[in-house]
Design a protein around this motif. Structure first.
Motif, short mmCIF file in Angstrom:
data_model
loop_
_atom_site.label_atom_id
_atom_site.label_comp_id
_atom_site.label_asym_id
_atom_site.label_seq_id
_atom_site.Cartn_x
_atom_site.Cartn_y
_atom_site.Cartn_z
N ASN A 499 -22.56 24.83 14.34
CA ASN A 499 -23.22 26.14 14.20
C ASN A 499 -22.48 27.02 13.20
N LYS A 502 -23.29 25.94 9.87
CA LYS A 502 -24.70 26.16 9.59
C LYS A 502 -24.99 27.62 9.25
N PHE A 503 -24.33 28.54 10.01
CA PHE A 503 -24.67 29.96 9.86
C PHE A 503 -23.68 30.74 8.99
N ASP A 527 -16.24 32.46 12.70
CA ASP A 527 -16.69 32.27 11.32
C ASP A 527 -16.93 33.63 10.67
N ILE A 532 -24.61 37.48 14.98
CA ILE A 532 -25.70 37.42 15.97
C ILE A 532 -25.93 38.86 16.45
N TYR A 545 -33.34 28.56 23.04
CA TYR A 545 -33.33 29.92 22.49
C TYR A 545 -32.77 29.92 21.08
N GLN A 546 -33.49 30.59 20.20
CA GLN A 546 -33.00 30.77 18.83
C GLN A 546 -33.18 32.21 18.45
N VAL A 547 -32.17 32.75 17.77
CA VAL A 547 -32.29 34.14 17.34
C VAL A 547 -33.42 34.21 16.34
N GLY A 559 -32.38 24.89 19.32
CA GLY A 559 -31.91 25.89 20.30
C GLY A 559 -31.36 25.23 21.55
N GLY A 561 -28.18 23.32 21.38
CA GLY A 561 -26.74 23.10 21.25
C GLY A 561 -25.92 23.99 22.18
N LEU A 562 -26.15 25.30 22.13
CA LEU A 562 -25.34 26.22 22.94
C LEU A 562 -25.64 26.08 24.44
N SER A 588 -19.26 35.51 13.74
CA SER A 588 -19.35 35.40 15.20
C SER A 588 -18.10 34.69 15.71
#
Ligand code: ADP
Length: 597
Positions: A499, A502-503, A527, A532, A545-547, A559, A561-562, A588
């Motif tokens: 993540n 990725k972000f 990171d 978020i 869930y995805q933001v 949504g 992984g976490l 985050s």
């Protein structure tokens, strides 16, 4: 001779009187019953002084009037019905002067007044002595003779001696009676307290409404020793009073509902005031529904909670039983106050129970849905795996030119097919992983977080540098080993780092830290990516869930992984948090803690 015999007679008389006084003293002190004491005093005086009337008066509490308590006379009823005012009449005069007197011609005495109902104009002689206690007049004794028989000084002396003894006996009897009364009152109060205490115990141990109501009625009935006990509750939905409990020693009417204002119960409900009837069936408002019950006295008190009448508590006796006293109604009011509170508590408890039950049903349904969802995902994922592998295999062969050279137009679509097939495969792998994590038993063992991040760093180095990022580590060597399943834990760290990569746009920095914390150790991945929004931090650990945000749409993922990370950490007895200011570039930070091995 005459003198001598007169003297002898006097001596003899004195001796007789003394003997009588001793006897009287013994007799009147032998009882502590006030009325008996008074009667005995009067009878001794009557026997020894031989009057026609002998009246014994006691001062009333006001101190202004006296009443004859004993009257030995043909006009006893009239005498006892009369009130003697202190200062009026001869007896009243002596009550105010406190001095004994002999009046041998009452007709000539201006103080004399006539007792209503007795014959007038009769020549009378009288001796009267006050009853004195501690200097206070507490009553008087008056003896009179009709006709020519006069009293002599010796008679008066004897009466004075007798009243002195009588006053002491009266005081003793009064003290005794006062003590007994105080004792009885104390006992009554103790009984009441113990009943209230018992009721409080019943109430605190009883939260089921119907059993509680029955306990209240039973206690009320027992405490008052009455034949019938009942309790009515107001039902706001039906705007009526429902009979909740009625208990009696014979069958009684139950299951009745009354309108507010109907019958005694309805009237007490409306007025909010306790009410007592001495004879129910002679009351015009008597309720015909109870026609089969020979009820006499009834007491009805409101149950009030927060200023609202919520019901009515009732007690009644069969015809012929004694009316309700104020004290009984007070006791009922006390019981009603406690009962009203308890009833509301029980109702709240009932409501809470019902809600808990509804929640538990909803939870079971939710679990069932989760179960079916998991099963569905598992089936679909399994089914997808093989065709996806084939698609990817052929796409790669096409892409690599194994099936012949591709034209310029073909190359781009084939590359997209290959990438998307890989992405789909990763998604399927994620879905299977989360389900497997759920089903798999944990095999915790002492695990080094430092070793773990070293392995991860080695594996991710390529991806990190390809993405234009830097990865730093900061490991505190005093961090203890943690209790964890190394394979599961690896998945957790992989997800967090994936993540982060990725972000975080190119040029960003990733940091992994390990440090000791509260009987365990923490691992932190931060990171400098897009961050978020703080209001969504709680939700990112939910499955799927995805933001949401237009810029994020370009990121792949399902949504899951976490959700997997969260479930694994919790299953290990640890916790995980996410922090972010939601500002791009500020990034985050994810931190999890695990207990020391
Ligand atoms: P996904 O497979 O979509 O990444 P995850 O459960 O791993 O699903 O993450 C859920 C969502 O949390 C992501 O879609 C993303 O919006 C947000 N998120 C997770 N990690 C980060 C991060 N390091 N920086 C910014 N957003 C993140």
């Amino acid at each position: 001779m005459e003198d001598k015999s007169g003297l002898g007679e006097q001596v003899e008389r004195r001796a007789r009187e003394l003997a009588a006084l001793v006897e009287v003293g013994r007799d009147i002190t032998a009882t502590l019953d006030l009325h008996l004491v008074l009667e005995r005093i009067a009878h001794h005086a009557y026997r020894i002084l031989e009057p026609d009337d002998c009246d014994l008066y006691l001062m009333e509490p006001s101190g202004r009037t006296m009443k004859a308590i004993v009257s030995l006379s043909p006009y006893a009823a009239e005498t006892m019905a009369d009130l003697v005012y202190v200062g009026q009449g001869i007896v009243g005069y002596i009550a105010s002067s406190g001095v004994a007197e002999m009046v041998n011609d009452m007709l000539a005495d201006t103080r004399a007044i006539q007792i209503p109902g007795t014959p007038d104009e009769e020549p009378q002689a009288m001796i009267c002595a006050p009853l004195l206690s501690k200097g206070q007049v507490i009553g008087a004794m008056a003896l009179s003779r009709v006709g020519e028989r006069r009293f002599v000084q010796a008679d008066l002396d004897f009466l004075v001696s007798l009243t002195q003894q009588a006053a002491i006996a009266i005081e003793n009897a009064r003290l005794y009676e006062a003590t007994r009364q105080a004792e009885a009152e104390a006992r009554q109060r103790a009984d009441l307290l113990s009943a209230l205490h018992q009721l409080a115990l019943d109430i605190s141990s009883e939260l089921a409404l119907d059993r509680l109501l029955e306990a209240v009625v039973r206690r009320t009935r027992d405490l008052l020793g009455r034949d019938v006990g009942g309790l009515w509750l107001y039902d706001p939905a039906g705007d009526c009073l429902r009979c909740a409990v009625r208990i009696a020693d014979r069958p009684v009417v139950t299951g009745v509902t009354l309108r507010p204002g109907q019958g005694l119960t309805g009237q007490v409900f409306v007025s909010g005031l306790a009410r007592v009837l001495d004879d129910y069936w002679s009351w015009p408002g008597a309720e015909p529904a109870f026609a089969s019950e020979p009820v006499g006295p009834v007491a009805s008190v409101p149950l009030i909670w927060k200023g609202q009448v919520v019901g009515v508590l009732e007690a009644s006796g069969w015809q012929g039983s004694h009316p309700f006293s104020d004290a009984e109604v007070n006791v009922m009011s006390l019981l009603a106050t406690q009962a009203a509170i308890a009833i509301q508590n029980a109702r709240l408890y009932d409501a809470a129970q019902q809600r808990a039950q509804e929640l538990s049903i909803a939870l079971t349904q939710q679990r069932e849905i989760d179960h079916w969802k998991a099963e569905f995902i598992q089936n679909v994922s399994h089914e997808l795996r093989t065709p996806l592998a084939l698609i990817q295999g052929y796409a790669e062969m096409l892409n690599d030119g194994d099936l012949g050279e591709l034209s310029a137009e073909q190359r781009k679509p084939i590359t997209i097919i290959t990438e998307q097939a890989r992405a789909l495969q990763a998604l399927v792998a994620d879905m299977l992983a989360i389900l497997r994590a759920e089903a798999q038993a944990m095999r915790p063992e002492p695990t080094s977080l430092a070793d773990l991040i070293q392995a991860v760093v080695d594996d991710f180095q390529g991806l990190v540098s390809r993405s234009g990022l830097t990865l730093e580590t900061d490991v505190q060597t005093d961090a203890p080993l943690v209790k964890a399943d190394p394979r599961q834990l690896r998945k957790v760290v992989d997800n967090l780092l994936t993540n982060a990569v990725k972000f975080t746009p190119a040029g960003g920095r990733l940091t992994m830290r390990v440090y000791p914390h509260q009987d365990g150790a923490c691992l932190q991945v931060s990171d400098t990516g897009i961050g978020i929004p703080p209001d969504q931090l709680d939700r990112i650990f939910e499955r799927f869930y995805q933001v949401d945000g237009s810029i994020r749409r370009r990121y792949e993922g399902a949504g899951l992984g976490l959700a997997l990370v969260h479930e694994v950490i919790e299953a290990h007895g640890g916790w995980i948090t996410a922090e972010s200011e939601g500002i791009p570039g500020h990034g985050s930070t994810f931190t999890f803690w695990l207990p020391a091995a």
